[in-house]
Design a protein around this motif. Sequence first.
Motif, PDB file in Angstrom:
ATOM      1  N   LYS A  44       0.797  -1.239   0.000  1.00 32.59           N
ATOM      2  CA  LYS A  44       0.000   0.000   0.000  1.00 32.59           C
ATOM      3  C   LYS A  44       0.822   1.278   0.000  1.00 32.59           C
ATOM      4  N   TRP A  45       1.972   1.263   0.682  1.00 29.75           N
ATOM      5  CA  TRP A  45       2.672   2.518   0.929  1.00 29.75           C
ATOM      6  C   TRP A  45       3.440   3.003  -0.298  1.00 29.75           C
ATOM      7  N   ASN A  46       2.981   4.117  -0.821  1.00 35.17           N
ATOM      8  CA  ASN A  46       3.709   4.877  -1.826  1.00 35.17           C
ATOM      9  C   ASN A  46       3.303   6.339  -1.640  1.00 35.17           C
ATOM     10  N   ASP A  48       1.492   8.332  -3.434  1.00 29.44           N
ATOM     11  CA  ASP A  48       0.084   8.613  -3.702  1.00 29.44           C
ATOM     12  C   ASP A  48      -0.798   8.203  -2.519  1.00 29.44           C
ATOM     13  N   TYR A  49      -0.474   7.076  -1.891  1.00 32.12           N
ATOM     14  CA  TYR A  49      -1.253   6.622  -0.739  1.00 32.12           C
ATOM     15  C   TYR A  49      -1.106   7.590   0.440  1.00 32.12           C
ATOM     16  N   GLU A  52      -3.195  10.507  -0.144  1.00 34.21           N
ATOM     17  CA  GLU A  52      -4.612  10.191   0.049  1.00 34.21           C
ATOM     18  C   GLU A  52      -5.007  10.250   1.523  1.00 34.21           C
ATOM     19  N   VAL A  53      -4.166   9.695   2.414  1.00 33.79           N
ATOM     20  CA  VAL A  53      -4.549   9.600   3.826  1.00 33.79           C
ATOM     21  C   VAL A  53      -4.084  10.789   4.658  1.00 33.79           C
ATOM     22  N   LEU A 110      -2.250   4.822   9.878  1.00 34.85           N
ATOM     23  CA  LEU A 110      -1.095   4.195   9.236  1.00 34.85           C
ATOM     24  C   LEU A 110      -0.486   3.095  10.102  1.00 34.85           C
ATOM     25  N   ASP A 113      -0.904  -0.531   9.209  1.00 33.05           N
ATOM     26  CA  ASP A 113      -0.226  -1.075   8.035  1.00 33.05           C
ATOM     27  C   ASP A 113       1.110  -1.745   8.346  1.00 33.05           C
ATOM     28  N   GLU A 156       9.197   3.071  -1.586  1.00 31.91           N
ATOM     29  CA  GLU A 156       9.217   3.806  -2.859  1.00 31.91           C
ATOM     30  C   GLU A 156      10.602   4.401  -3.151  1.00 31.91           C
TER      31      GLU A 156
END
Length: 292
Positions: A44-46, A48-49, A52-53, A110, A113, A156
Amino acid sequence: MELNLEQIPREQTLSKKEFIRKYFRPQKPVVIENFVDDWPAYSKWNLDYIKEVAGEKIVPLYDDRPVKHDEGFNEPHARMRMGDYIELLKNESTKYRIFLWNVLKEVPQLQKDFTYPNFGLRLMKGLPMLFFGGSDSHTFMHYDIDLANIFHFHFEGKKQCILFPQSETKFLYKIPHSLITREDIDFAKPDLKKWPALKNAKGHVTQLEHGNVLYIPEGYWHHMKYITPGFSLSLRAIARRPKNFGKAVYNLLFMRHFDNLMRRLKGQEWIDWKNEKAIERTHSLLFQELGP
């Protein structure tokens, strides 16, 4: 001529027993390549994510300008919405970085995750910190005030990490009453004619990619350079060796307060004196080490 750096060993995965025996007890760094594949963060972690959060969060930004006497301890150089900062990272080169951004405090969701791995050390669960940077941005060579054991999980992009143990401090142009070296040294491409003592320092280097974990032993100096935009999560455990634990207590209770006091009393004169002393002391120690 380049720095004397050896590649940090890499392991596909490590058991707690292997980690303690091969790396923690001898205090050697290691990169574990496939340790977090089962974390939700791995898929999930990039950037863009995170946008988003946490896009509406106002974040503190830091660049590579030299320390000034009238700046407070860890005082940010700018502030920006996280969403705008991530767009900046993705679209252009920037020196701005985020460091010590507390996941639990800023974006509690977060923490779902990732888990706290069992490396045989008691991790400080209240201090999961995120670090962000853009292409070619970097930290100064430094070590952490608490000389903690650090587990640095990268997400990333790519990041270069240069490490030195405390035993090499005498060659690194350390600033007195501080946790950094001379800020005008580019450790990614140092001028060894200007900084000759660096030729004698023996260190370690590696490149981190998505999902890699770097173990940084107690009190190790580290220089981080983002090759591409990305971010990392750091988990830490207190220093276990008595000498390092004692240094951590001294730094926290005395050193940083003394330095702040001298900045207020002496101003820029104090900063300039420390920078000069870093060269004098390092070259004096170099002369003692190598002889005439």
